[in-house]
Design an enzyme around this catalytic site. Structure first.
Site, PDB file in Angstrom:
ATOM      1  N   CYS A 105       0.801  -1.234   0.000  1.00 47.47           N
ATOM      2  CA  CYS A 105       0.000   0.000   0.000  1.00 47.47           C
ATOM      3  C   CYS A 105       0.832   1.282   0.000  1.00 47.47           C
ATOM      4  CB  CYS A 105      -0.936  -0.013   1.200  1.00 47.47           C
ATOM      5  SG  CYS A 105      -1.926  -1.507   1.242  1.00 47.47           S
TER       6      CYS A 105
HETATM    7  C1  UGA Z   1      -1.499   0.443   5.485  1.00 50.70           C
HETATM    8  C2  UGA Z   1      -2.334   1.414   6.347  1.00 50.70           C
HETATM    9  O1  UGA Z   1      -1.793   1.466   7.681  1.00 50.70           O
HETATM   10  C3  UGA Z   1      -3.801   0.975   6.408  1.00 50.70           C
HETATM   11  O2  UGA Z   1      -4.558   1.934   7.135  1.00 50.70           O
HETATM   12  C4  UGA Z   1      -4.345   0.881   4.966  1.00 50.70           C
HETATM   13  O3  UGA Z   1      -5.678   0.387   4.934  1.00 50.70           O
HETATM   14  C5  UGA Z   1      -3.488  -0.098   4.169  1.00 50.70           C
HETATM   15  O4  UGA Z   1      -2.113   0.361   4.183  1.00 50.70           O
HETATM   16  C6  UGA Z   1      -4.024  -0.139   2.767  1.00 50.70           C
HETATM   17  O5  UGA Z   1      -3.936   0.884   2.073  1.00 50.70           O
HETATM   18  O6  UGA Z   1      -4.630  -1.146   2.384  1.00 50.70           O
HETATM   19  P1  UGA Z   1      -0.399  -1.980   5.851  1.00 50.70           P
HETATM   20  O7  UGA Z   1       0.341  -1.691   4.574  1.00 50.70           O
HETATM   21  O8  UGA Z   1      -1.092  -3.279   6.012  1.00 50.70           O
HETATM   22  O9  UGA Z   1      -1.517  -0.835   6.120  1.00 50.70           O
HETATM   23  O10 UGA Z   1       0.668  -1.902   7.054  1.00 50.70           O
HETATM   24  P2  UGA Z   1       1.167  -0.779   8.101  1.00 50.70           P
HETATM   25  O11 UGA Z   1       0.935  -1.287   9.462  1.00 50.70           O
HETATM   26  O12 UGA Z   1       0.635   0.557   7.786  1.00 50.70           O
HETATM   27  O13 UGA Z   1       2.741  -0.798   7.847  1.00 50.70           O
HETATM   28  C7  UGA Z   1       3.311  -0.403   6.584  1.00 50.70           C
HETATM   29  C8  UGA Z   1       4.822  -0.357   6.682  1.00 50.70           C
HETATM   30  O14 UGA Z   1       5.234   0.737   7.501  1.00 50.70           O
HETATM   31  C9  UGA Z   1       5.454  -1.608   7.295  1.00 50.70           C
HETATM   32  O15 UGA Z   1       6.583  -1.983   6.511  1.00 50.70           O
HETATM   33  C10 UGA Z   1       5.889  -1.161   8.670  1.00 50.70           C
HETATM   34  O16 UGA Z   1       7.028  -1.857   9.138  1.00 50.70           O
HETATM   35  C11 UGA Z   1       6.206   0.300   8.424  1.00 50.70           C
HETATM   36  N1  UGA Z   1       6.116   1.156   9.651  1.00 50.70           N
HETATM   37  C12 UGA Z   1       4.913   1.327  10.274  1.00 50.70           C
HETATM   38  C13 UGA Z   1       7.256   1.785  10.122  1.00 50.70           C
HETATM   39  O17 UGA Z   1       8.354   1.651   9.554  1.00 50.70           O
HETATM   40  N2  UGA Z   1       7.142   2.586  11.242  1.00 50.70           N
HETATM   41  C14 UGA Z   1       5.966   2.780  11.888  1.00 50.70           C
HETATM   42  O18 UGA Z   1       5.954   3.530  12.887  1.00 50.70           O
HETATM   43  C15 UGA Z   1       4.821   2.119  11.397  1.00 50.70           C
END
Ligand code: UGA
Length: 405
Positions: free
Chosen positions: A248
């Site tokens: 995403c």
């Molecule tokens: C993301 C959004 O958080 C959701 O709200 C949205 O619905 C989804 O995309 C989508 O568009 O379908 P997702 O990709 O499943 O969800 O995962 P996240 O938890 O957002 O993490 C994304 C990335 O960011 C991961 O690689 C995670 O390790 C990284 N991340 C997250 C960080 O590096 N630091 C943080 O503080 C949080």
């Protein structure tokens, strides 16, 4: 499955017979905590089919959830959406009762009232918002906690342009007490992109500040704890590390950049969000080389292949550029992930896969790339550990360095 859990009858439609068969036999084709249990519990309310006709004739609403991947130039690829809409339009032509088409796929603002509407109208010979309903209802679920997110949303966004779609969607979500943003379709579509782009910006910001803190010897986590307590800022999504992956954030930021450029806006900030994110994982290897300068034929343990914990998804995982660079440097990689090894093996059959996390520790140095809970249980003593995700226990390594701490 969550709609079935709320008491609705749900037809799953897919062109892939393997997915239809799996769901039909009660097996989820994707890994998501709690999903198999929900499937088992609601078997009587669901059915899976490749027959769009039956699924539309026998229901009131169709959610379009087709994937919208990136083209090589970063713009969005609507092939699957267009194909699904052609099928739907074809059935709408033959359906006498009013039907509502809701776009759940992530599509750029203007897509539903543009290409989607045009295809549906062409195929059905009917007019959107008069003969059939058309709406946007983006989703905000995170992989790995999708069910929790569905049942406890911060908000539900409903983009509508006709009263029937409005009423049906309000009724569908009537049991939820969170705020409901009822707006136009282009605004609903934009809310989805801006939410993801802002969260991605927050992470790249945390990583840039983390890089400064690392060089100045300041504790990054404490800084963001202090910053996040300001209610205007909020502490979530400030975890610095090796950047964001998944299906995403990278794709959606690129698509928004591409839309900005197509309307003559220079998206400087968004381009740098991507730029910081691309450099961040390679910092882990730079740090490794400050301890082990020549990686040729050295055995490097990699803990974590999934783009985040609690998923087997490796799309845009930060482990990918790290493995690429390690292989270029001639290193022998031994990787471990509790769920994602099968997927990763398809991309990188040439690296070694450990049968347990402990086995991956048997290496000249260890890189931590995903914050799986079980990595907090390992004994890192005697090891060189370079941590990209903030595993507390890894601080027990003989050499320990975090990418931003
Ligand atoms: C993301 C959004 O958080 C959701 O709200 C949205 O619905 C989804 O995309 C989508 O568009 O379908 P997702 O990709 O499943 O969800 O995962 P996240 O938890 O957002 O993490 C994304 C990335 O960011 C991961 O690689 C995670 O390790 C990284 N991340 C997250 C960080 O590096 N630091 C943080 O503080 C949080």
């Amino acid at each position: 499955m969550c709609f079935a859990e709320l008491g609705h009858d749900v037809f799953f439609v897919d062109v892939d017979p393997a997915k239809v068969d799996a769901i039909g036999s009660g097996i989820s084709p994707i890994y998501e905590p709690g999903l198999d249990e929900l499937l088992a519990k609601n078997r009587m309310r669901i059915s899976a089919t490749a027959d769009t006709h039956q699924a539309i004739q026998d229901t009131e609403i169709t959610f379009v959830c087709a994937g919208t991947p990136s083209n090589s130039d970063g713009s969005i690829d609507l092939t699957y959406m267009q194909s699904a809409c052609r099928d739907i339009g074809h059935v709408l032509k033959q359906k006498d009762e009013k039907h509502i088409v809701v776009i759940k796929s992530t599509v750029l603002s203007g897509t539903t009232e543009g290409v989607v509407r045009r295809i549906l109208e062409e195929e059905s010979g009917k007019i959107a918002h008069i003969d059939f309903g058309l709406a946007s209802n983006p989703e905000f679920l995170r992989e790995g906690s999708a069910l929790l997110d569905f049942f406890s949303p911060d908000r539900i966004v409903i983009g509508v342009a006709d009263e029937i779609s409005h009423q049906v969607l309000e009724r569908l979500y009537s049991s939820f007490e969170c705020p409901k943003v009822v707006t136009t379709i282009p605004v609903a579509e934009m809310i989805k992109y801006v939410s993801n782009a802002f969260l991605a910006t927050k992470i790249s910001f945390a990583n840039e500040i983390g890089n400064i803190c690392k060089q100045t010897g300041v504790d990054t986590a404490e800084v963001f704890w202090g910053v996040g307590l300001d209610h205007r800022i909020n502490p979530a999504f400030f975890q610095s590390g090796i950047g964001f992956g998944g299906s995403c954030f990278p794709k959606d930021v690129r698509a928004l950049i591409s839309q900005a450029e197509s309307v003559g806006v220079e998206p400087k900030l968004l381009k740098n969000v991507v730029g910081v994110n691309e450099k961040q994982p390679l910092k882990l290897v730079d740090l490794l080389q400050s301890h082990v300068p020549d990686l040729n034929k050295r055995r490097i343990g990699l803990l974590g292949l999934a783009f985040k914990p609690n998923t087997d998804d490796i799309r845009e995982s930060r482990a990918i550029p790290i493995v690429e660079r390690l292989l270029k440097e001639g290193a022998n990689v031994i990787a471990y992930d509790p769920l994602a090894m099968n997927n990763f093996r398809k991309l990188y059959p040439q690296i070694e896969y450990a049968s347990s996390a402990e086995d991956a520790l048997d290496a000249d140095a260890i890189l931590i790339t995903t914050e799986w809970e079980e990595f907090e249980e390992l004994d890192y003593s005697g090891k060189i550990v370079i941590d990209g995700r903030g595993i507390e226990k890894a601080r027990g390594g003989t050499v320990y360095e975090g990418v931003c701490w």
